[in-house]
Every structure is written in structure tokens, then in C-alpha cells.
Design a protein around this motif. Structure first.
Motif, short mmCIF file in Angstrom:
data_model
loop_
_atom_site.label_atom_id
_atom_site.label_comp_id
_atom_site.label_asym_id
_atom_site.label_seq_id
_atom_site.Cartn_x
_atom_site.Cartn_y
_atom_site.Cartn_z
N HIS A 100 0.83 -1.21 0.00
CA HIS A 100 0.00 0.00 0.00
C HIS A 100 0.87 1.26 0.00
O HIS A 100 0.63 2.20 -0.76
CB HIS A 100 -0.93 -0.03 1.21
N HIS A 104 1.47 4.28 -2.90
CA HIS A 104 1.48 5.74 -2.73
C HIS A 104 2.72 6.34 -3.40
O HIS A 104 2.69 7.44 -3.93
CB HIS A 104 1.45 6.11 -1.25
N HIS A 162 -3.36 11.10 3.42
CA HIS A 162 -3.74 10.91 2.02
C HIS A 162 -5.23 11.19 1.85
O HIS A 162 -6.02 11.08 2.79
CB HIS A 162 -3.42 9.49 1.58
N GLU A 167 -6.33 6.98 -1.50
CA GLU A 167 -6.49 5.69 -0.83
C GLU A 167 -7.05 4.64 -1.78
O GLU A 167 -6.55 3.53 -1.85
CB GLU A 167 -7.41 5.81 0.39
N HIS A 213 -4.25 7.28 6.46
CA HIS A 213 -4.94 6.49 5.43
C HIS A 213 -6.42 6.39 5.78
O HIS A 213 -6.85 5.37 6.33
CB HIS A 213 -4.36 5.08 5.34
#
Ligand SMILES: [Zn+2]
Length: 445
Positions: A100, A104, A162, A167, A213
């Protein structure tokens, strides 16, 4: 050390100065351990490769913090709180966190944020600082100062957060990445489950991961759909399982009460991991004979494992057995000659044994491989002082304070170094960089 290596530090210093003046900062401690960093790198490598990133260019760094968070502030480091590593319960979940964060990075979210921050007038100083810290402005690229200066502040939290769009794009990319790497993507659901139910809490009571997040019911539902659609049959990854278990066991043995660790040794997934945990726990109880017995038994099971020798060296050195520690660290170095932290351990043992010439050589080699280790800088300053080189001692101290964001102290030592070092030499230029940054910080105050 080359002059080029001094440049990123200068960038960091500017950042440090600006951030310090912009927001109240809380220091963040990085947890440095050769064994744990190796283990995390092993887990991350297939994920990073599948995401199109180079495992040698993206480091996984552990922040010594019980709360749950993972974040990036540049394209070269993924920061994970120790609390999150201990909370997750499978290698796939940790790899999902890494996938994850990698998403980003590859989706350009951090670069965009830096751009936004720089144009936003209200946050101009902070944005420029972060840009400098992350090397976007300078092209040099290193960002630890930004972290050191506090991820807990409101400004930093804003920067790290974010958007929902980011996300969902990171979720999509990360599931693809995991599938490509042959890793069960349902680890991503395990991660989200931890935070389920926190949406309703106030920001203060949420885990920081919820703020970096943002999790919504829609996002969780979309993620479940992605995982179901992936329907991937994951391969077995015994190596990943092993290093995952080992990194958690070592973190846990260092962070939790020794008795807690000792009571649970029979739950360890392998005998060598149980012995390593026991060695750490016994050492923390100042029981040297039993600590040595445990680590020697672990080494007997894995005689080519440099990190077990590294741990034994650490146990000996902290028990004031510098001579034997040098021997053991030398064995570790033979097995992993380029590991900066093993070099640092050897240098520290040589320093403790009064072998100042050898210590200087080893510690400078460690600094050449990792100039951000403030412990190495502290040991270097002691070694230079013992060797009668006050100029180099001051230069190392100036750098250490600068890395810790203590720019006023850094400036004092840099001034002292400049008066003692040969004008124009590499260490003289490093001291000059520190002084420039300290003066800039003074002006911004
Ligand atoms: Zn995210």
C-alpha cells in the motif's frame, strides 16, 4: 567521505530549521537493528519488485512507537511503527502494508503533495522544508530529518494524510502488486479490520494510521471486492514466513517485559527464534551466563547467520566484555562485510577496548555506508577526542546534533570544528554546511 555525501545533509538541515520554526515538534525515534531491517527487507523485496520499485532503493524503517501507523514522506523510505508490526498477525498483512505504501510512491501521491504544499501560501515554509528534506527540490533525496522532527504535529499530520481518492487508487494498485508477487492479497483486509470501528472516534483517539490512510465503509467494501476478484492462489513463502516471525520475535523481545517473552518461548515458530528471544530477555535481566548459553545454542543451529553474531556481540559489549565482543563482531563482519550496523558494533567494541586507531577506521567505514546513524557519530566523536583530534571530534558532534534537530548546539560545535580543521577539506565543508543551516535556523526563529 566524499563531498557529494555532505550535500543531502545540508538539505536536511535546511528542512530541520524550517520545520522547527514552523511547528512544535516531537522527536521520533528510529529503531535500528541489523537483523530486523534485514528481515523487513526480505519481506519487502518481492513486493517492491512487483510494484516496479527497486528493493535496493526503498528502505523499510522501523519507528519506535507503540501506536499504529505506516507512512511515506519521500520515495525512498517506508516508515512503519513498531506497534503496527507487533499488531499484525501474518506476513501477508505486513506485506499488504508495504504494498500500500509502495503504491502511494508509484502513484505519485507524495510528489503531488509536495507540489501542493509548496504552492499553498499558508504552509509555504513547511512545504519548502519538506521538499528540501525529501530531495524533491535538491534532487539529493533523504528524509529522515522530517520524521525526526515529529510526525505528531498537526502540520506534519496534514502533510502525511492521504485523500480518499489516493487511498482507493493505492488499494487498487497494491492488490495488483500482491497478486503479481504471488502473495495472498487478503492480508490487506486483515490490516483494515484492525481499524474498523475507529471512524466514529475523535482524531485524538484514533490510531494515526486512520489519519494518514482514511478508512471508510465504502473503501473497505471496495477492497473486499478487489480481493475477491483477485481470487489468487498464493504460493507458499517459507522464507518470508521465517523472517517475518524472526523480526516480530526480536522486536517483541526488545520491547516487551523479559518475563512476558520467557513465558512464551514455546510458542516460537522455530527453535533458533526461541533461543534468540531468550538471549535478548536474559540479557535484559542482566543474566549474562544464560544469555550467552541461549545465543550460542542459536548460533549452533545457524552458524552462518551474521545477525546472531551481531546480537552476541551486543550482549557481550553491553556486559562490558569488549575483548570477546570484538571477536564476535569480527565474525559477524566476515559474514556480512557491507552491513553498516555490524561495522558500527565492531567499532563501538574497539572503542570500548581502547583500540582508538582501529575504532576510527571501522566507524568511518560505518559512517560511509550510513551517515544517518547518530550513535556512530557519537562514537566517532569519542574516538577522535581520545585520538587527540579535536577538530574531527567537533565535526562529528556537530553532525550528530544536526541530525537530531538540535541546530543551536550543532552550530556551536561546527564553529569549533571550522577553527581546527584544514580549510577547504571535506570535513571542514561538512562543518560549514552545518553552520550555514544553524544560522538559517536562527534567522527564521
Ligand atoms: Zn494509504
Amino acid at each position: 567521505m566524499s563531498a557529494a555525501a555532505a550535500r543531502p545533509l545540508a538539505a536536511l538541515l535546511i528542512a530541520a530549521a524550517l520545520i522547527l520554526s514552523a511547528v512544535p515538534a516531537r522527536a521520533v525515534t528510529l529503531l535500528r537493528d541489523a537483523d530486523i531491517e534485514y528481515a523487513l527487507a526480505e519481506l519487502a523485496a518481492p513486493v517492491l519488485r512487483a510494484a516496479g520499485l527497486s528493493p535496493s532503493q526503498v528502505g523499510i524503517i522501523v519507528v519506535d512507537d507503540n501506536s499504529l501507523n505506516a507512512f511515506i514522506i519521500d520515495t525512498q523510505n517506508i516508515f512503519i511503527h513498531s506497534g503496527l508490526i507487533l499488531k499484525l498477525e501474518s506476513p501477508e498483512a505486513l506485506q499488504a502494508v508495504i504494498a500500500h505504501e509502495a503504491a502511494h510512491i508509484t502513484n505519485g501521491h507524495i510528489a503531488r503533495r509536495l507540489g501542493n504544499m509548496r504552492s499553498a501560501r499558508t504552509a509555504a515554509a513547511l512545504g519548502a522544508a519538506l521538499a528540501a528534506a525529501t530531495g524533491v527540490a535538491t534532487g539529493s533525496g533523504d528524509a529522515l530529518a522530517g520524521v525526526m522532527l515529529g510526525t505528531q504535529s498537526a502540520a506534519m499530520r496534514n502533510f502525511l494524510a492521504h485523500t480518499r481518492a489516493e487511498e482507493s487508487s493505492a488499494d487498487i494498485s497494491s492488490i495488483r502488486t500482491l497478486v503479481r508477487a504471488g502473495i495472498d492479497p487478503s492480508g490487506a483486509l486483515e490490516v483494515q479490520e484492525i481499524f474498523r470501528g475507529q471512524e466514529a472516534l475523535s482524531a485524538r483517539r484514533q490510531d494515526p494510521y486512520m489519519q494518514t490512510h482514511p478508512l471508510t465503509r465504502d473503501r473497505l467494501r471496495a477492497l473486499q471486492g478487489l480481493v475477491a476478484a483477485a481470487g489468487a492462489k498464493a504460493a507458499d513463502h517459507p522464507e518470508a514466513d521465517y523472517w517475518y516471525a524472526r523480526s516480530r520475535a526480536k522486536l517483541s523481545a526488545f520491547l516487551r517485559a523479559p518475563n512476558w517473552t520467557l513465558r512464551r518461548l514455546d510458542r516460537a515458530p522455530s527453535r533458533d527464534i526461541a533461543l534468540m528471544s531468550e538471549a535478548v530477555a536474559r540479557h535484559r535481566q542482566s543474566d549474562l551466563p544464560r544469555a550467552l548459553k541461549a545465543i550460542d545454542a542459536a548460533i549452533a543451529l545457524r552458524p552462518r547467520d551474521p545477525f546472531l553474531y551481531d546480537l552476541k556481540g551486543e550482549i557481550l559489549l553491553e556486559s562490558r566484555r569488549a575483548g570477546p565482543a570484538i571477536q564476535v563482531y569480527s565474525q559477524a563482519r566476515q559474514l556480512a562485510p557491507r552491513n553498516a550496523q555490524i561495522l558500527a558494533g565492531l567499532g563501538r567494541a574497539q572503542l570500548a577496548a581502547g583500540q582508538y586507531g582501529a575504532a576510527l577506521k571501522t566507524l568511518e567505514e560505518a559512517r560511509g555506508r550510513d551517515w544517518r546513524d547518530s550513535r556512530v557519530l557519537r562514537d566517532l566523536a569519542v574516538a577522535y577526542a581520545k585520538a587527540g583530534n579535536a577538530g574531527m571530534a567537533s565535526e562529528a558532534t556537530a553532525q550528530r546534533y544536526a541530525l537530531q534537530g538540535r541546530l543551536e548546539d550543532a552550530g556551536i560545535h561546527a564553529t569549533r570544528a571550522l577553527g581546527l580543521l584544514p580549510r577547504g577539506s571535506a570535513p571542514w565543508r561538512r562543518a560549514q554546511d552545518v553552520l550555514d543551516a544553524a544560522q538559517r535556523a536562527e534567522k527564521n526563529r
